[in-house]
Design a protein around this motif. Structure first.
Motif, PDB file in Angstrom:
ATOM      1  N   ARG A  53       0.822  -1.217   0.000  1.00 39.71           N
ATOM      2  CA  ARG A  53       0.000   0.000   0.000  1.00 39.71           C
ATOM      3  C   ARG A  53       0.852   1.262   0.000  1.00 39.71           C
ATOM      4  O   ARG A  53       0.491   2.260  -0.627  1.00 39.71           O
ATOM      5  N   LEU A  54       1.976   1.213   0.707  1.00 37.56           N
ATOM      6  CA  LEU A  54       2.832   2.397   0.739  1.00 37.56           C
ATOM      7  C   LEU A  54       3.498   2.643  -0.613  1.00 37.56           C
ATOM      8  O   LEU A  54       3.738   3.804  -1.001  1.00 37.56           O
ATOM      9  N   ASN A  55       3.805   1.578  -1.336  1.00 35.88           N
ATOM     10  CA  ASN A  55       4.488   1.719  -2.624  1.00 35.88           C
ATOM     11  C   ASN A  55       3.533   1.952  -3.787  1.00 35.88           C
ATOM     12  O   ASN A  55       3.997   2.182  -4.907  1.00 35.88           O
ATOM     13  N   SER A  70       0.024   1.588  10.678  1.00 38.78           N
ATOM     14  CA  SER A  70       0.077   0.183  11.077  1.00 38.78           C
ATOM     15  C   SER A  70       1.505  -0.307  11.237  1.00 38.78           C
ATOM     16  O   SER A  70       1.731  -1.365  11.831  1.00 38.78           O
ATOM     17  N   ALA A  71       2.469   0.440  10.703  1.00 39.92           N
ATOM     18  CA  ALA A  71       3.873   0.033  10.812  1.00 39.92           C
ATOM     19  C   ALA A  71       4.363   0.062  12.257  1.00 39.92           C
ATOM     20  O   ALA A  71       5.424  -0.497  12.556  1.00 39.92           O
ATOM     21  N   HIS A  72       3.617   0.711  13.160  1.00 41.67           N
ATOM     22  CA  HIS A  72       4.006   0.725  14.572  1.00 41.67           C
ATOM     23  C   HIS A  72       4.042  -0.687  15.152  1.00 41.67           C
ATOM     24  O   HIS A  72       4.806  -0.953  16.082  1.00 41.67           O
ATOM     25  N   PRO A  81      13.431   0.671   7.195  1.00 41.54           N
ATOM     26  CA  PRO A  81      13.708   0.834   5.764  1.00 41.54           C
ATOM     27  C   PRO A  81      12.512   1.361   4.975  1.00 41.54           C
ATOM     28  O   PRO A  81      12.683   2.171   4.046  1.00 41.54           O
ATOM     29  N   MET A  82      11.306   0.942   5.321  1.00 43.89           N
ATOM     30  CA  MET A  82      10.120   1.444   4.629  1.00 43.89           C
ATOM     31  C   MET A  82       9.918   2.930   4.906  1.00 43.89           C
ATOM     32  O   MET A  82       9.541   3.697   4.023  1.00 43.89           O
ATOM     33  N   LEU A  83      10.159   3.324   6.160  1.00 43.40           N
ATOM     34  CA  LEU A  83      10.010   4.742   6.496  1.00 43.40           C
ATOM     35  C   LEU A  83      11.030   5.587   5.736  1.00 43.40           C
ATOM     36  O   LEU A  83      10.710   6.692   5.281  1.00 43.40           O
TER      37      LEU A  83
END
Length: 237
Positions: A53-55, A70-72, A81-83
């Protein structure tokens, strides 16, 4: 006449056909059948769903924002790395939120380091000092393990982690610390010292199954594929 007949019918019915009412102050209630309910529902997204979803830039900012929040629930090793990838995103809200989450994580680790350094400076008990040194090594290593530090900062964090690991090992032998030292040396690209660290860990009782994946990785880096196969065959799956 009709009234007389109606009243007589009511009296006869109430006298002979109605059941006496009994008052029960307590009732026996059966236990309800157990259901898992909402406790078994996973409300947070998985790593793959969050990354997808982020990409996906075509999704709305609201949907991507929910995925980012939700990454929390993820381990920092995978979320950081996603952040970092989102720091160059076109959506301002996502970019600012990702930066804030990264900054909060760094501030949390730095606050722990500052607190432990103060405790270590005022410590006079050998066992307690060794514990503080071990915790400092683990937190400095977290900067590398979670991909928070890069470049010169990464080299500094690894050097500090190595320093406190060796200081803690000088106080008391510890198999976990030898494994941690080996991981640090792998990131520092010191393969000769890595083997010695793992040997010390095994001598102190660390299970070989925990160490063989690292040995297989080192053999792969040396392009010794027979050794890689030998290590992997000894790992139970």
């Amino acid at each position: 006449l009709l009234s007389y007949i109606f009243i007589s019918a009511v009296v006869i019915t109430a006298r002979f056909f109605s059941k006496p009412s009994t008052y029960h102050p307590f009732l026996r209630v059966e236990l309800p059948a157990f259901t898992l309910g909402s406790a078994g529902v996973r409300n947070s997204l998985g790593e793959g769903a969050i990354r997808t979803r982020l990409n996906t830039a075509s999704l709305s900012t609201e949907v991507r924002m929910k995925a980012l929040l939700s990454a929390h629930a993820m381990s920092p090793r995978f979320s950081v790395p996603m952040l970092k990838e989102l720091l160059g995103d076109e959506a301002d809200d996502l970019r600012l939120l990702a930066y804030g989450m990264l900054d909060n994580r760094e501030k949390t680790l730095n606050a722990l380091i500052d607190d432990l350094l103060k405790k270590l400076g005022a410590c006079h008990d050998a066992d307690l000092c060794q514990l503080y040194q071990k915790q400092l090594a683990e937190i400095y290593w977290a900067f590398a393990y979670e991909h928070l530090a890069e470049g010169d900062m990464l080299a500094y964090m690894l050097a500090q982690a190595e320093h406190y690991v060796r200081a803690a090992l000088a106080s008391k032998p510890d198999g976990d610390l030898w494994v941690l030292l080996a991981q640090i040396l792998i990131r520092q690209q010191k393969p000769e010292e890595v083997d010695a660290a793992f040997r010390h860990a095994i001598k102190l009782g660390m299970p070989a199954m925990r160490i063989r994946p690292y040995l297989a990785e080192l053999a792969y880096q040396r392009q010794d594929y027979q050794a890689v196969r030998a290590h992997l065959q000894l790992i139970p799956f």
